[in-house]
Design a protein around this motif. Sequence first.
Motif, PDB file in Angstrom:
ATOM      1  N   MET A  88       0.836  -1.198   0.000  1.00  0.00           N
ATOM      2  CA  MET A  88       0.000   0.000   0.000  1.00  0.00           C
ATOM      3  C   MET A  88       0.871   1.249   0.000  1.00  0.00           C
ATOM      4  O   MET A  88       0.562   2.233  -0.687  1.00  0.00           O
ATOM      5  N   GLY A  89       1.972   1.220   0.760  1.00  0.00           N
ATOM      6  CA  GLY A  89       2.887   2.356   0.771  1.00  0.00           C
ATOM      7  C   GLY A  89       3.513   2.595  -0.582  1.00  0.00           C
ATOM      8  O   GLY A  89       3.643   3.737  -1.035  1.00  0.00           O
ATOM      9  N   LEU A  90       3.897   1.504  -1.259  1.00  0.00           N
ATOM     10  CA  LEU A  90       4.493   1.630  -2.594  1.00  0.00           C
ATOM     11  C   LEU A  90       3.497   2.205  -3.593  1.00  0.00           C
ATOM     12  O   LEU A  90       3.868   2.904  -4.532  1.00  0.00           O
ATOM     13  N   ARG A  91       2.220   1.903  -3.384  1.00  0.00           N
ATOM     14  CA  ARG A  91       1.177   2.422  -4.276  1.00  0.00           C
ATOM     15  C   ARG A  91       0.748   3.839  -3.925  1.00  0.00           C
ATOM     16  O   ARG A  91      -0.032   4.459  -4.651  1.00  0.00           O
ATOM     17  N   GLY A  92       1.214   4.335  -2.776  1.00  0.00           N
ATOM     18  CA  GLY A  92       0.778   5.652  -2.324  1.00  0.00           C
ATOM     19  C   GLY A  92      -0.586   5.646  -1.680  1.00  0.00           C
ATOM     20  O   GLY A  92      -1.219   6.701  -1.538  1.00  0.00           O
ATOM     21  N   GLU A  93      -1.049   4.472  -1.256  1.00  0.00           N
ATOM     22  CA  GLU A  93      -2.363   4.358  -0.624  1.00  0.00           C
ATOM     23  C   GLU A  93      -2.215   4.485   0.894  1.00  0.00           C
ATOM     24  O   GLU A  93      -1.365   3.823   1.494  1.00  0.00           O
ATOM     25  N   PRO A  94      -3.027   5.310   1.558  1.00  0.00           N
ATOM     26  CA  PRO A  94      -2.920   5.450   3.014  1.00  0.00           C
ATOM     27  C   PRO A  94      -3.475   4.225   3.740  1.00  0.00           C
ATOM     28  O   PRO A  94      -4.461   3.617   3.309  1.00  0.00           O
ATOM     29  N   LEU A  95      -2.848   3.869   4.841  1.00  0.00           N
ATOM     30  CA  LEU A  95      -3.362   2.798   5.687  1.00  0.00           C
ATOM     31  C   LEU A  95      -4.609   3.269   6.426  1.00  0.00           C
ATOM     32  O   LEU A  95      -4.778   4.466   6.667  1.00  0.00           O
ATOM     33  N   PRO A  96      -5.487   2.354   6.802  1.00  0.00           N
ATOM     34  CA  PRO A  96      -6.544   2.737   7.750  1.00  0.00           C
ATOM     35  C   PRO A  96      -5.917   3.226   9.053  1.00  0.00           C
ATOM     36  O   PRO A  96      -4.760   2.921   9.357  1.00  0.00           O
ATOM     37  N   GLU A  97      -6.671   3.958   9.815  1.00  0.00           N
ATOM     38  CA  GLU A  97      -6.152   4.502  11.066  1.00  0.00           C
ATOM     39  C   GLU A  97      -5.954   3.415  12.119  1.00  0.00           C
ATOM     40  O   GLU A  97      -6.589   2.366  12.091  1.00  0.00           O
ATOM     41  N   ASN A  98      -5.028   3.698  13.043  1.00  0.00           N
ATOM     42  CA  ASN A  98      -4.804   2.880  14.242  1.00  0.00           C
ATOM     43  C   ASN A  98      -4.249   1.488  13.951  1.00  0.00           C
ATOM     44  O   ASN A  98      -4.496   0.542  14.704  1.00  0.00           O
ATOM     45  N   LEU A  99      -3.485   1.364  12.850  1.00  0.00           N
ATOM     46  CA  LEU A  99      -2.870   0.077  12.523  1.00  0.00           C
ATOM     47  C   LEU A  99      -1.365   0.072  12.727  1.00  0.00           C
ATOM     48  O   LEU A  99      -0.764  -1.002  12.835  1.00  0.00           O
ATOM     49  N   ALA A 100      -0.728   1.253  12.763  1.00  0.00           N
ATOM     50  CA  ALA A 100       0.735   1.284  12.779  1.00  0.00           C
ATOM     51  C   ALA A 100       1.251   2.547  13.456  1.00  0.00           C
ATOM     52  O   ALA A 100       0.545   3.553  13.562  1.00  0.00           O
ATOM     53  N   LEU A 101       2.517   2.450  13.906  1.00  0.00           N
ATOM     54  CA  LEU A 101       3.234   3.591  14.465  1.00  0.00           C
ATOM     55  C   LEU A 101       4.506   3.810  13.663  1.00  0.00           C
ATOM     56  O   LEU A 101       5.082   2.864  13.114  1.00  0.00           O
ATOM     57  N   ASP A 102       4.974   5.072  13.603  1.00  0.00           N
ATOM     58  CA  ASP A 102       6.248   5.340  12.941  1.00  0.00           C
ATOM     59  C   ASP A 102       7.399   5.124  13.921  1.00  0.00           C
ATOM     60  O   ASP A 102       7.199   4.694  15.065  1.00  0.00           O
ATOM     61  N   ALA A 103       8.616   5.427  13.479  1.00  0.00           N
ATOM     62  CA  ALA A 103       9.804   5.176  14.298  1.00  0.00           C
ATOM     63  C   ALA A 103       9.808   5.966  15.599  1.00  0.00           C
ATOM     64  O   ALA A 103      10.474   5.588  16.570  1.00  0.00           O
ATOM     65  N   ASP A 104       9.068   7.064  15.644  1.00  0.00           N
ATOM     66  CA  ASP A 104       8.996   7.883  16.856  1.00  0.00           C
ATOM     67  C   ASP A 104       7.830   7.498  17.759  1.00  0.00           C
ATOM     68  O   ASP A 104       7.572   8.170  18.765  1.00  0.00           O
ATOM     69  N   GLY A 105       7.119   6.437  17.390  1.00  0.00           N
ATOM     70  CA  GLY A 105       5.993   5.997  18.206  1.00  0.00           C
ATOM     71  C   GLY A 105       4.704   6.734  17.949  1.00  0.00           C
ATOM     72  O   GLY A 105       3.753   6.608  18.722  1.00  0.00           O
ATOM     73  N   ASN A 106       4.652   7.499  16.851  1.00  0.00           N
ATOM     74  CA  ASN A 106       3.441   8.238  16.510  1.00  0.00           C
ATOM     75  C   ASN A 106       2.590   7.442  15.516  1.00  0.00           C
ATOM     76  O   ASN A 106       3.129   6.744  14.665  1.00  0.00           O
ATOM     77  N   PRO A 107       1.274   7.562  15.591  1.00  0.00           N
ATOM     78  CA  PRO A 107       0.420   6.879  14.617  1.00  0.00           C
ATOM     79  C   PRO A 107       0.773   7.310  13.182  1.00  0.00           C
ATOM     80  O   PRO A 107       1.056   8.489  12.940  1.00  0.00           O
ATOM     81  N   THR A 108       0.792   6.352  12.265  1.00  0.00           N
ATOM     82  CA  THR A 108       1.095   6.665  10.873  1.00  0.00           C
ATOM     83  C   THR A 108       0.139   5.921   9.953  1.00  0.00           C
ATOM     84  O   THR A 108      -0.347   4.825  10.297  1.00  0.00           O
ATOM     85  N   ARG A 109      -0.124   6.521   8.803  1.00  0.00           N
ATOM     86  CA  ARG A 109      -0.925   5.870   7.763  1.00  0.00           C
ATOM     87  C   ARG A 109      -0.077   5.593   6.528  1.00  0.00           C
ATOM     88  O   ARG A 109      -0.614   5.247   5.475  1.00  0.00           O
ATOM     89  N   ASP A 110       1.242   5.720   6.681  1.00  0.00           N
ATOM     90  CA  ASP A 110       2.188   5.453   5.602  1.00  0.00           C
ATOM     91  C   ASP A 110       2.768   4.049   5.803  1.00  0.00           C
ATOM     92  O   ASP A 110       3.547   3.815   6.733  1.00  0.00           O
ATOM     93  N   GLY A 111       2.394   3.121   4.938  1.00  0.00           N
ATOM     94  CA  GLY A 111       2.852   1.749   5.076  1.00  0.00           C
ATOM     95  C   GLY A 111       4.348   1.593   4.985  1.00  0.00           C
ATOM     96  O   GLY A 111       4.920   0.643   5.554  1.00  0.00           O
ATOM     97  N   LEU A 112       5.040   2.502   4.323  1.00  0.00           N
ATOM     98  CA  LEU A 112       6.493   2.409   4.217  1.00  0.00           C
ATOM     99  C   LEU A 112       7.179   2.763   5.530  1.00  0.00           C
ATOM    100  O   LEU A 112       8.298   2.301   5.797  1.00  0.00           O
ATOM    101  N   GLN A 113       6.528   3.591   6.353  1.00  0.00           N
ATOM    102  CA  GLN A 113       7.112   3.941   7.647  1.00  0.00           C
ATOM    103  C   GLN A 113       7.222   2.731   8.573  1.00  0.00           C
ATOM    104  O   GLN A 113       8.076   2.693   9.461  1.00  0.00           O
TER     105      GLN A 113
END
Length: 352
Positions: A191-216
């Motif tokens: 999804m990240g490679l396609r530029g599609e946002p993730l649904p909310e509340n599925l992932a965190l970035d390296a700083d522990g913040n919620p992210t919708r970027d699958g590549l993060q």
Amino acid sequence: MNTIPFSPEALRGFTRAVFERLNLPEADAALVADCLVKADLRGLSSHGVSRIPLYAERLRRNLANPRPNIRIKRVAPAAAHVDGDDGMGMVVGTRAMAEAVSIAKETGVGLAGVYRSTHYGMAAYYVLQAVDADFIGFAFTNASAGMALWGGAKPVLGVNPIAVGVPAGKRLPIVLDMSMSVMARGKMRLMGLRGEPLPENLALDADGNPTRDGLQVHKGGTVLPFGGPKGSALAIWMEIMGGVLTGAAFAGEMRDLYGDLSGPQRIGHLFVAIRPDLFMPMEAFKERMDTMIGRYIASPKAKGFDEILMPGEPEARQEAVRCVGGIPMDPGIVQSLQQQADRLDVPFPEPM
């Protein structure tokens, strides 16, 4: 995004040729190809031929063994220990499930614990192997750290999927294949490679913040367990069964498929096969499975639902459609596969 359809046969032939060029024996290359294309047929594209570049790079760097000496030692009447010799997980896993089935023919239940393996693709592939032999199959595996514990902000657990397959009679077999995250890391990456946002509340970035970027997720971030503490607890169980019990790497020692090229992955698996006719004739077991499924799918539907599906049924329907209409592939994935084809001097198939 427009997709490009390819016939399953053409993709199998291409994938087999790629892995033969990477020094796998012909039969092993065909097995890897079948596993990857099976995932695409069943709609699990994150575990399909899109992973060829990842596997190819590990083979080129001698981080996966194209010709492993898989050693099997019977450690108890119903259990075998399998040294995968850092071979391709599909090759090691198929051999181990075959051993579990062979043992179960003798003892009723067979276990094969695997160490020194690599990522083995779609977990359903191995329980379908058992189902095709008229056995109940379980597949447990651990994986490189990609998921935080419930309450944590950094990945220390693998998503550690579980798969179960149970044969039926006239109805489709029950096939459960699920990771312990709401969405698989590989799907997030696509999804990240396609530029599609993730649904909310599925992932965190390296700083522990919620992210919708699958590549993060693959840049120091983490997926989150499904069901909060429940998914987290199940992932710990998978770690015990696939890693601690088998003697494989465990608790974060496994190397990441995507970015860690410092050595072999050393992943562990546990395969279990059970004879369905232990307590009754096989025909009676299958009739009871059909009856159970029939009662469940005939139960009242909630508003907004036209039917009730059993585990594995959506994937089986997808496979039936794609066997005829082809496997749709994103242009970006096609381009990455064409690059591998050029690099290995392997003909790339024409779309349908």
